[in-house]
Write a protein that holds these residues in place. Structure first.
Motif, PDB file in Angstrom:
ATOM      1  N   LYS A 192       0.711  -0.790   0.250  1.00 42.73           N
ATOM      2  CA  LYS A 192       0.462  -0.073  -0.156  1.00 42.73           C
ATOM      3  C   LYS A 192       0.795   1.503   0.053  1.00 42.73           C
ATOM      4  O   LYS A 192       0.354   2.392   1.150  1.00 42.73           O
ATOM      5  N   CYS A 193       1.747   1.524  -0.924  1.00 38.38           N
ATOM      6  CA  CYS A 193       3.037   2.634  -1.093  1.00 38.38           C
ATOM      7  C   CYS A 193       2.400   3.794  -2.649  1.00 38.38           C
ATOM      8  O   CYS A 193       2.725   4.260  -2.420  1.00 38.38           O
ATOM      9  N   ILE A 194       0.712   3.353  -2.939  1.00 37.66           N
ATOM     10  CA  ILE A 194       1.124   4.012  -3.340  1.00 37.66           C
ATOM     11  C   ILE A 194      -0.536   4.295  -3.682  1.00 37.66           C
ATOM     12  O   ILE A 194      -1.161   3.826  -3.020  1.00 37.66           O
ATOM     13  N   TYR A 195      -0.803   6.170  -3.532  1.00 32.98           N
ATOM     14  CA  TYR A 195      -1.529   6.950  -3.046  1.00 32.98           C
ATOM     15  C   TYR A 195      -2.314   7.872  -4.598  1.00 32.98           C
ATOM     16  O   TYR A 195      -1.709   8.504  -4.896  1.00 32.98           O
ATOM     17  N   ILE A 196      -3.230   7.470  -4.740  1.00 32.10           N
ATOM     18  CA  ILE A 196      -4.029   8.567  -5.915  1.00 32.10           C
ATOM     19  C   ILE A 196      -5.243   9.324  -5.983  1.00 32.10           C
ATOM     20  O   ILE A 196      -6.855   8.285  -5.171  1.00 32.10           O
ATOM     21  N   GLU A 197      -5.404  10.053  -6.591  1.00 30.44           N
ATOM     22  CA  GLU A 197      -6.223  11.312  -6.348  1.00 30.44           C
ATOM     23  C   GLU A 197      -6.918  11.087  -8.005  1.00 30.44           C
ATOM     24  O   GLU A 197      -5.983  11.672  -8.498  1.00 30.44           O
ATOM     25  N   TYR A 211      -7.755  12.277 -14.924  1.00 28.02           N
ATOM     26  CA  TYR A 211      -6.276  11.200 -15.657  1.00 28.02           C
ATOM     27  C   TYR A 211      -5.765  11.904 -13.182  1.00 28.02           C
ATOM     28  O   TYR A 211      -6.753  12.077 -12.973  1.00 28.02           O
ATOM     29  N   PRO A 212      -4.148  10.962 -13.260  1.00 29.03           N
ATOM     30  CA  PRO A 212      -3.759  11.342 -11.489  1.00 29.03           C
ATOM     31  C   PRO A 212      -4.121  12.883 -11.277  1.00 29.03           C
ATOM     32  O   PRO A 212      -2.732  13.951 -11.765  1.00 29.03           O
ATOM     33  N   ALA A 213      -4.791  13.532 -10.365  1.00 33.47           N
ATOM     34  CA  ALA A 213      -5.049  14.577  -9.919  1.00 33.47           C
ATOM     35  C   ALA A 213      -3.969  14.888  -9.215  1.00 33.47           C
ATOM     36  O   ALA A 213      -2.575  15.664  -8.423  1.00 33.47           O
ATOM     37  N   THR A 214      -3.056  14.000  -8.118  1.00 35.35           N
ATOM     38  CA  THR A 214      -2.395  13.365  -7.293  1.00 35.35           C
ATOM     39  C   THR A 214      -1.555  11.875  -7.541  1.00 35.35           C
ATOM     40  O   THR A 214      -2.484  10.893  -7.682  1.00 35.35           O
ATOM     41  N   VAL A 241       7.695  10.602  -3.477  1.00 33.04           N
ATOM     42  CA  VAL A 241       7.650  11.138  -4.884  1.00 33.04           C
ATOM     43  C   VAL A 241       6.671  10.877  -5.330  1.00 33.04           C
ATOM     44  O   VAL A 241       5.300  10.165  -5.458  1.00 33.04           O
ATOM     45  N   ASN A 242       6.349  12.550  -6.337  1.00 31.68           N
ATOM     46  CA  ASN A 242       5.415  12.341  -6.921  1.00 31.68           C
ATOM     47  C   ASN A 242       4.652  12.199  -7.968  1.00 31.68           C
ATOM     48  O   ASN A 242       5.975  12.343  -8.859  1.00 31.68           O
ATOM     49  N   LYS A 243       3.692  12.860  -9.041  1.00 30.76           N
ATOM     50  CA  LYS A 243       3.606  12.140  -9.824  1.00 30.76           C
ATOM     51  C   LYS A 243       4.495  12.701 -11.360  1.00 30.76           C
ATOM     52  O   LYS A 243       5.597  12.221 -11.545  1.00 30.76           O
ATOM     53  N   THR A 244       5.191  14.523 -10.954  1.00 27.72           N
ATOM     54  CA  THR A 244       6.246  15.133 -11.157  1.00 27.72           C
ATOM     55  C   THR A 244       7.597  14.050 -11.477  1.00 27.72           C
ATOM     56  O   THR A 244       7.977  14.241 -12.883  1.00 27.72           O
TER      57      THR A 244
END
Length: 211
Positions: free
Chosen positions: A75-80, A96-99, A141-144
Motif C-alpha cells: 500500500k505504498c501508492i496513493y492516487i486522487e 487523469y491523476p490529480a495526485t 515521490v509525486n507524479k512530476t
C-alpha cells in the motif's frame, strides 16, 4: 563425501581468482562508482509513470483507475482522481491523476502494479542510486518526479517497449478506423434524411389528361 560442497565452492573461488589475471570476464569486483556494470534489460527497481509526447503531464498514460493502488501489497501508492477529463492517446476523454504519490521507502519492487495496469502507464525503472538523508520526505515521490518519457522506457526495456508500442499503435489505428467509419455512416444518414425531406417537401406533379 563430507565437505564436498565446501570443496566445490572453493574450486569456483579459485577459478575466478586465478582467471582474473588473464580474463576480464573473471573480474567479479569493479571499482564502483567509477566503474559500472551494464544493467540487464530485466532489471527492475522502482515504478515510474510513462508519458507520450513532450509534455510530461498532458501525455501521461495513467487514467487514475486506481487498480495499482488497490493491488499494491505494501500500500505504498496513493492516487486522487481529477474532476475533469482529457483526451488519451486515442483521443478518448479520460480522467487523469490529480495526485499520484509512491512511497519508495515502502515499495518492495514486486512489479504487481505494472502487471495489473490495463493502460501500460506504469513501468519499472532501473535507477537504484536513490539514497537520501531524508528517510520520509526524500523517498515520497509525486507524479512530476515519477513521470518519464516513452523514450526512456524504450531505452531501458527496448524489447518490452517495442511490444507495448506496437499494441498501442494497433489499438489507436483500430479506434481511428472505427471513428472514421462512424463519421461516414453518420454523414450518409444525414444526407439520406435531407434527400427524403426534400422529396417530401417538393410539390406533387399532377399529370394532365390528353384528348
Amino acid at each position: 563425501m563430507l565437505g564436498e560442497g565446501i570443496l566445490k565452492g572453493m574450486a569456483v573461488t579459485a577459478k575466478n581468482f586465478l582467471g582474473s589475471y588473464v580474463s576480464d570476464e573473471r573480474l567479479t569486483t569493479i571499482q564502483y562508482p567509477e566503474e559500472r556494470q551494464p544493467l540487464q534489460e530485466a532489471v527492475r527497481q522502482f515504478p515510474f509513470l510513462v508519458f507520450d509526447g513532450n509534455d510530461s503531464m498532458a501525455g501521461l498514460r495513467c487514467v487514475a483507475c486506481q487498480i495499482c493502488e488497490k493491488e499494491c501489497p505494501p500500500k505504498c501508492i496513493y492516487i486522487e482522481k481529477s474532476k475533469d477529463k482529457k483526451p488519451d492517446y486515442i483521443g478518448k476523454p479520460q480522467l487523469y491523476p490529480a495526485t499520484f504519490d509512491i512511497d519508495l521507502s515502502v515499495c518492495m519492487s514486486c512489479q504487481i502494479c505494472v502487471e495489473v495496469c490495463p493502460f501500460d502507464a506504469i513501468k519499472m525503472d532501473t535507477e537504484f542510486e536513490l539514497s537520501t538523508s531524508d528517510r520520509f520526505g526524500g523517498l515520497l515521490v509525486n507524479k512530476t518526479q515519477l513521470a518519464k518519457s516513452n523514450q526512456h522506457y524504450r531505452k531501458i526495456h527496448p524489447t518490452e517497449a517495442d511490444e507495448v508500442d506496437g499494441r498501442l499503435a494497433a489499438e489507436k489505428a483500430k479506434a481511428e478506423a472505427k471513428a472514421k467509419a462512424d463519421a461516414e455512416a453518420k454523414a450518409k444518414a444525414v444526407a439520406e434524411a435531407k434527400a427524403k425531406a426534400a422529396a417530401a417537401a417538393a410539390p406533387a406533379v399532377t399529370p394532365t389528361a390528353t384528348k
